[in-house]
Design an enzyme around this catalytic site. Structure first.
Site, PDB file in Angstrom:
ATOM      1  N   ASP A 176       0.807  -1.239   0.000  1.00 17.14           N
ATOM      2  CA  ASP A 176       0.000   0.000   0.000  1.00 17.14           C
ATOM      3  C   ASP A 176       0.831   1.275   0.000  1.00 17.14           C
ATOM      4  O   ASP A 176       0.291   2.358  -0.226  1.00 17.14           O
ATOM      5  CB  ASP A 176      -0.922   0.027   1.232  1.00 17.14           C
ATOM      6  CG  ASP A 176      -2.009  -1.023   1.161  1.00 17.14           C
ATOM      7  OD1 ASP A 176      -2.343  -1.440   0.045  1.00 17.14           O
ATOM      8  OD2 ASP A 176      -2.508  -1.438   2.222  1.00 17.14           O
ATOM      9  N   GLN A 223      14.789  -2.138 -25.578  1.00 15.68           N
ATOM     10  CA  GLN A 223      14.215  -0.806 -25.862  1.00 15.68           C
ATOM     11  C   GLN A 223      12.706  -0.864 -26.052  1.00 15.68           C
ATOM     12  O   GLN A 223      12.052   0.167 -26.096  1.00 15.68           O
ATOM     13  CB  GLN A 223      14.844  -0.229 -27.137  1.00 15.68           C
ATOM     14  CG  GLN A 223      16.239   0.289 -26.929  1.00 15.68           C
ATOM     15  CD  GLN A 223      16.825   0.891 -28.202  1.00 15.68           C
ATOM     16  OE1 GLN A 223      16.268   0.764 -29.276  1.00 15.68           O
ATOM     17  NE2 GLN A 223      17.962   1.543 -28.062  1.00 15.68           N
TER      18      GLN A 223
END
Length: 780
Positions: free
Chosen positions: A168, A665
């Site tokens: 969280d 990439q």
């Protein structure tokens, strides 16, 4: 990276005669195993005995087989596993004094006086209570005859260090908790999958994510996918939000959008504290607008799966820091928690952090929502402010008469499009006219320049590559044509998003100002390259996505090696002359070595590495992983390394070669790169707007100072603008890298975790900071 106060002390002797226990408690989080692994291996490296405590505090209370010695090999192949291998459990027994007495007795009998706890604020508060009660517990144990006076004397003080494991990100004092980044990966994977089906059917999707008391996951997910609306507990919507929400969704559809995404934190509330549920929102949208609406509740999917590269590196760095903090602690040192601030591991007093975390809950309960956002810290507040600005779809009535052009330079990378989208939308919000330059400086020279609108960039956040097109061409030989087009299109400012070519191109534009008045406009360079080699920034957009691609591939490679046994893989990574990807992937994937240009190596080092692997094959861990940065050495090529390892390993292990290439990439950007690109794009426009006001004289823009041409980068603890001209001295232009690189300091961690006998640098020391003063900085 912390270090020993006594710089003369040998770090491999710091733990001799001492014992450390490590446990995971509370909800599980991806990356906990990386933290456990690092704690065990660095503990052993210092000469300490290290113990696993299985099943959290319950194991501490029950003792026996639940507390077992940890070995180097027992934490092998843990890095890529989600959850926690040593188990976690809720423990009522530990909450009462009798349970803590049993736990204390178990530790004293084993001579353990150093405890490392990985968990949430409840688990860490329990640890602090244990430490506070320690002397009283020992006195009672002596009185009851459970331990001797001598045993009590030997274990008179208990040191506690915490690491926060929580998906969280609800613990104040740290920018990121272990597990948060991985949870975001799970959420964004679902959002990307849902987006395609939603577009097909023109649907509205409501996604409910975890976060009972903290809206971080919901907020960053909304930023990362360009959601139409987000509900978070820290900042409930204004009264009448139902009308506003329906108006925004209808506006998006009328502008041609085929889908709507609404993100809801499970703890979302109204201003008067009533719950806002996904079913309630679905009913509203269906009844008011008649939109085909679907709800998805992600639940525990967010806790599961493989940890991201970020969480593995974070857990590993925190584990090292935790061991050092334990071994350096004195009886007067308060229990501390290891935190992340920017890219730095820091130590904070545990109970100060717990108190501020409780203050957030109290602020929300009493309706002080602005305070709640501020108490969450600078990172949370920045995310909230950026989201609010970019969700605004009504451009101002008053135009600024300013034209801003956005362009991509260099090799494409994931996250470039998120930066372009944020820059375009923030520019429109500021009243500017935004222009897209296609194909980099070539396009600027050839007039490939077009207006770009709010809707044009819709959905760009999650797209990989470069939607504008990008080339490596530098502007130096095209200056005449570039200046003509800057004048023709009346461009007043430039946003240049790209790698080392973007930085060098910016320098060339700056140097040409003396010759061409048209270049006397403010411009900003946003680093975006998988190589992470742009001076002025610790991180570049795209590097996180590439790092995750390499790490995932290495996981699969290691898995295949685990099946066949006695196999070593040589993997070549991208990065030019910059060893960032090889180093960080080495740390995240558990490599045995990572060869890079910045850390020179010789044939002696190579033979030592081979010998190291030969020894490794005698253990139960019969596999090896070697990473090589593509330009680390002109003579020791990837093929040379493969041949060397194959020859020297004959009869002991065999080798396989992998060159990862351009897959590094590609792919969809990670949540980190989407969020980072979004914040950088938005911030660049706000800075340019201020600069344009400074540079405007009698209706004309004239920027000729060095600080009107900057690189926007992450430096240590925040986003900062640095004049391009000032960065020249820190640049190795021949090898296209900065002369100083922060991540080189954490390379020794990788070597220590791979069991190399090296010395940990103990020349720097990070003192414990105070979260209250830190929080003061966050309020600015």
């Amino acid at each position: 990276m912390s270090t020993d106060l006594h710089t003369t002390m040998d770090p491999t002797k710091m733990g001799v005669g001492r014992s450390i226990a490590v446990l995971t408690s509370g909800g599980d989080a991806q990356g906990m195993n990386a933290a456990v692994r690092a704690t065990v291996r660095v503990g052993l490296y210092t000469g300490a005995k290290v113990f696993f405590v299985h099943e959290g505090y319950q194991g501490l209370v029950d003792g026996g087989d639940h507390i077992r010695p940890a070995t180097w090999e027992s934490v092998s192949m843990m890095l890529q596993l989600g959850g926690t291998v040593i188990g976690s459990a809720r423990c009522k027994d530990f909450m009462c004094r009798e349970g803590r007495m049993k736990a204390a007795c178990n530790l004293v009998k084993l001579g353990i006086t150093n405890l490392c706890v990985i968990g949430g604020d409840g688990s860490l508060t329990g640890a602090n209570q244990f430490r506070t009660d320690w002397s009283g517990l020992l006195a009672d144990l002596v009185k009851d005859g459970k331990i001797t006076q001598e045993e009590a004397k030997k274990s008179s003080h208990l040191n506690i260090v915490g690491m926060v494991g929580s998906i969280d990100n609800d613990f104040c004092g740290t920018d990121m908790t272990i597990g948060t980044d991985s949870a975001l990966h799970r959420i964004i994977e679902v959002v990307d999958a849902i987006t395609t089906t939603a577009q097909s059917h023109q649907r509205t999707f409501i996604l409910e994510v975890m976060g009972r008391h903290c809206g971080y996951l919901a907020l960053v997910s909304a930023l990362s996918c360009g959601a139409d609306w987000v509900f978070i507990p820290e900042m409930p919507p204004d009264d009448g939000w139902e009308n506003h929400l329906c108006r925004r969704l209808a506006d998006q559809r009328s502008r041609g959008s085929r889908l709507n995404v609404i993100i809801v934190a499970e703890g979302a509330i109204t201003r008067d504290g009533k719950a806002i549920t996904s079913d309630q929102i679905k009913k509203l949208v269906t009844e008011r607008l008649g939109f085909d609406t679907r709800t998805t509740i992600l639940g525990h999917v967010q806790r599961g799966g493989t940890p991201s590269a970020f969480d593995r590196v974070l857990g590993s760095r925190m584990g090292v820091e935790a061991v050092m903090a334990l071994l350096e602690a004195t009886p007067d040192t308060p229990a501390c928690v290891v935190s992340l601030s920017g890219n730095q591991a820091v130590r904070l007093p545990l109970m100060e952090c717990v108190q501020v975390t409780k203050d957030v809950t109290a602020a929300m309960a009493s309706g002080r929502f602005e305070d709640a956002v501020k108490l969450r810290g600078k990172s949370f507040a920045n995310n909230w402010n950026t989201y609010k600005l970019l969700a605004h779809i009504n451009p101002p009535d008053v135009k600024s008469n300013i034209n801003v052009a956005v362009m991509n330079i260099g090799a494409p990378c994931a996250g470039m499009n998120a930066a372009v989208r944020a820059a375009v939308r923030m520019g429109i919000i500021e009243g500017h006219s935004m222009f897209a330059v296609y194909e980099g400086f070539d396009g600027l020279a050839q007039g490939q320049i077009e207006p770009i609108s709010w809707n044009t960039v819709s959905g760009w956040t999650g797209k990989g590559g470069s939607m504008l097109g990008t080339k490596r061409t530098l502007p130096g030989k095209l200056l005449e044509k570039i200046t003509l087009n800057i004048a023709k299109f009346n461009i007043h400012a430039l946003v240049i998003i790209g790698g080392f070519e973007a930085y060098v191109g910016g320098l060339e534009l700056l140097q040409a100002r003396e010759q061409y008045e048209e270049l006397c406009i403010p411009f900003v360079v946003i680093p975006a390259t998988v190589s992470n080699n742009v001076p002025g920034s610790d991180f570049s957009i795209g590097a996180d996505t590439a790092l995750n691609t390499i790490t995932t591939t290495c996981d699969r490679i290691k898995q295949s090696a685990a099946g066949t046994k006695r196999r070593v893989f040589i993997v070549e990574t991208m990065g030019g002359y910059c060893g960032y990807l090889a180093t960080m992937a080495g740390l995240a994937a558990g490599a045995d070595a990572a060869y890079i240009y910045e850390d020179k190596f010789s044939i002696k080092d190579l033979t030592a590495n081979v010998a190291h692997l030969v020894q490794k094959m005698k253990t139960t861990v019969k596999r090896g992983l070697i990473l090589r940065n593509e330009n680390c050495n002109a003579n020791y090529t990837t093929e040379f390394l493969f041949n060397l390892y194959s020859e020297e390993g004959k009869g002991i292990f065999d080798c396989r070669l992998n060159v990862l290439g351009h897959m590094q990439q590609g792919g969809t950007p990670t949540p980190f790169d989407r969020n980072f690109g979004t914040k950088m794009g938005a911030k660049s426009i706000l800075w340019l707007t201020d600069k344009l006001k400074e540079c405007c004289r009698h209706g004309r823009i004239f920027a000729n100072t060095s600080n009107s041409a900057c690189v926007l980068g992450m430096k240590k603890r925040g986003l900062t603008f640095q004049a391009i001209a000032d960065l020249k001295d820190d640049t190795d232009f021949e090898h296209r890298i900065p002369k100083t690189q922060w991540w080189l300091k954490i390379r020794p961690i990788m070597k220590i975790l791979a069991k190399y006998d090296i010395k940990l640098d103990t020349s720097e020391h990070v003192d414990m900071e105070h979260v209250l003063s830190k929080r003061g900085n966050h309020w600015k």
